[in-house]
Design a protein around this motif. Structure first.
Motif, PDB file in Angstrom:
ATOM      1  N   ALA A 113      -9.355  30.038 -24.946  1.00  0.00           N
ATOM      2  CA  ALA A 113     -10.646  30.450 -25.507  1.00  0.00           C
ATOM      3  C   ALA A 113     -10.466  31.752 -26.279  1.00  0.00           C
ATOM      4  O   ALA A 113      -9.732  32.641 -25.857  1.00  0.00           O
ATOM      5  CB  ALA A 113     -11.674  30.644 -24.394  1.00  0.00           C
ATOM      6  N   SER A 115     -13.396  32.902 -28.543  1.00  0.00           N
ATOM      7  CA  SER A 115     -14.670  33.422 -29.034  1.00  0.00           C
ATOM      8  C   SER A 115     -15.782  33.162 -28.019  1.00  0.00           C
ATOM      9  O   SER A 115     -15.618  32.382 -27.089  1.00  0.00           O
ATOM     10  CB  SER A 115     -15.042  32.767 -30.367  1.00  0.00           C
ATOM     11  OG  SER A 115     -15.402  31.416 -30.148  1.00  0.00           O
ATOM     12  N   VAL A 116     -16.907  33.819 -28.243  1.00  0.00           N
ATOM     13  CA  VAL A 116     -18.062  33.685 -27.361  1.00  0.00           C
ATOM     14  C   VAL A 116     -18.562  32.235 -27.343  1.00  0.00           C
ATOM     15  O   VAL A 116     -19.159  31.787 -26.362  1.00  0.00           O
ATOM     16  CB  VAL A 116     -19.187  34.660 -27.787  1.00  0.00           C
ATOM     17  CG1 VAL A 116     -20.395  34.522 -26.897  1.00  0.00           C
ATOM     18  CG2 VAL A 116     -18.679  36.093 -27.751  1.00  0.00           C
ATOM     19  N   LYS A 117     -18.265  31.475 -28.409  1.00  0.00           N
ATOM     20  CA  LYS A 117     -18.683  30.068 -28.467  1.00  0.00           C
ATOM     21  C   LYS A 117     -18.071  29.251 -27.336  1.00  0.00           C
ATOM     22  O   LYS A 117     -18.618  28.240 -26.927  1.00  0.00           O
ATOM     23  CB  LYS A 117     -18.292  29.457 -29.814  1.00  0.00           C
ATOM     24  CG  LYS A 117     -19.084  29.981 -30.979  1.00  0.00           C
ATOM     25  CD  LYS A 117     -18.602  29.370 -32.285  1.00  0.00           C
ATOM     26  CE  LYS A 117     -19.331  29.995 -33.460  1.00  0.00           C
ATOM     27  NZ  LYS A 117     -18.802  29.553 -34.741  1.00  0.00           N
ATOM     28  N   GLU A 118     -16.919  29.696 -26.837  1.00  0.00           N
ATOM     29  CA  GLU A 118     -16.231  28.976 -25.765  1.00  0.00           C
ATOM     30  C   GLU A 118     -16.521  29.566 -24.385  1.00  0.00           C
ATOM     31  O   GLU A 118     -15.848  29.257 -23.406  1.00  0.00           O
ATOM     32  CB  GLU A 118     -14.724  28.996 -26.034  1.00  0.00           C
ATOM     33  CG  GLU A 118     -14.361  28.280 -27.322  1.00  0.00           C
ATOM     34  CD  GLU A 118     -12.934  28.542 -27.753  1.00  0.00           C
ATOM     35  OE1 GLU A 118     -12.130  27.604 -27.643  1.00  0.00           O
ATOM     36  OE2 GLU A 118     -12.639  29.671 -28.163  1.00  0.00           O
ATOM     37  N   LYS A 121     -17.075  27.092 -21.316  1.00  0.00           N
ATOM     38  CA  LYS A 121     -15.870  26.513 -20.730  1.00  0.00           C
ATOM     39  C   LYS A 121     -15.241  27.504 -19.739  1.00  0.00           C
ATOM     40  O   LYS A 121     -14.886  27.142 -18.621  1.00  0.00           O
ATOM     41  CB  LYS A 121     -14.884  26.170 -21.853  1.00  0.00           C
ATOM     42  CG  LYS A 121     -13.598  25.565 -21.390  1.00  0.00           C
ATOM     43  CD  LYS A 121     -12.701  25.019 -22.502  1.00  0.00           C
ATOM     44  CE  LYS A 121     -12.653  25.825 -23.766  1.00  0.00           C
ATOM     45  NZ  LYS A 121     -11.634  25.382 -24.718  1.00  0.00           N
ATOM     46  N   LYS A 144     -18.115  37.671 -21.206  1.00  0.00           N
ATOM     47  CA  LYS A 144     -18.679  38.010 -22.520  1.00  0.00           C
ATOM     48  C   LYS A 144     -17.919  39.165 -23.176  1.00  0.00           C
ATOM     49  O   LYS A 144     -17.613  39.138 -24.360  1.00  0.00           O
ATOM     50  CB  LYS A 144     -20.150  38.375 -22.364  1.00  0.00           C
ATOM     51  CG  LYS A 144     -20.939  38.305 -23.641  1.00  0.00           C
ATOM     52  CD  LYS A 144     -22.425  38.466 -23.345  1.00  0.00           C
ATOM     53  CE  LYS A 144     -23.240  37.974 -24.510  1.00  0.00           C
ATOM     54  NZ  LYS A 144     -24.670  37.977 -24.195  1.00  0.00           N
ATOM     55  N   GLY A 148     -15.978  38.598 -26.505  1.00  0.00           N
ATOM     56  CA  GLY A 148     -16.795  39.121 -27.599  1.00  0.00           C
ATOM     57  C   GLY A 148     -16.198  40.186 -28.386  1.00  0.00           C
ATOM     58  O   GLY A 148     -15.289  40.684 -28.682  1.00  0.00           O
TER      59      GLY A 148
END
Length: 148
Positions: A113, A115-118, A121, A144, A148
């Motif tokens: 992972a 980015s914050v998008k992941e 998971k 985060k 982040g």
């Protein structure tokens, strides 16, 4: 099983006339009994389920204590804190922030992972691995900050 230990502790607290401990223990027993009746007749809870119940009790009392503190009701905040102290004795030792960060960094490395998008998971795996050992709010903050 925590519920068996609670029954024994209640007897000891009654004999010792320890009202503070008795109040906390009775809250635990009531919550566990309620959860058992919700699950179904005579169904036993496993230790993980009991730990989740205890964590919920501590979280509720912390929230109440914060409200009482903001209202200047130190007497009521003290009651909540006493119950937190009794309930916390039956929870696994909470990990230090540095230990939690190390575990989360390992999970991020394993999942790749970046980015914050992941975050979802990573949170799923972190919550599984840290169940009972760290508060979900703290886990979320650390994940985060790392992503982040």
């Amino acid at each position: 099983m925590i519920s068996t230990t609670i029954d024994q502790e209640i007897k000891q607290a009654m004999l010792a006339k320890d009202q503070v401990k008795l109040r906390g223990l009775r809250a635990i027993k009531a919550a566990i009994l309620l959860a058992k009746t919700e699950k179904g007749q005579g169904e036993e809870l496993n230790e993980d389920a009991e730990i989740k119940i205890l964590q919920k009790l501590v979280k509720q009392r912390k929230e109440s204590a914060d409200i009482y503190e903001s209202q200047g009701r130190e007497d009521l905040r003290q009651v909540e804190q006493e119950e937190i102290d009794v309930i916390a004795q039956f929870l696994p030792k909470q990990l230090e922030r540095a230990e939690i960060e190390a575990i989360i960094e390992k999970i991020i490395g394993e999942t790749g992972a970046s980015s914050v998008k992941e975050m979802g998971k990573v949170m799923g795996l972190a919550n599984k691995e840290l169940a009972g050992k760290a508060e979900g709010k703290l886990i979320g903050e650390i994940v985060k900050s790392k992503l982040g």
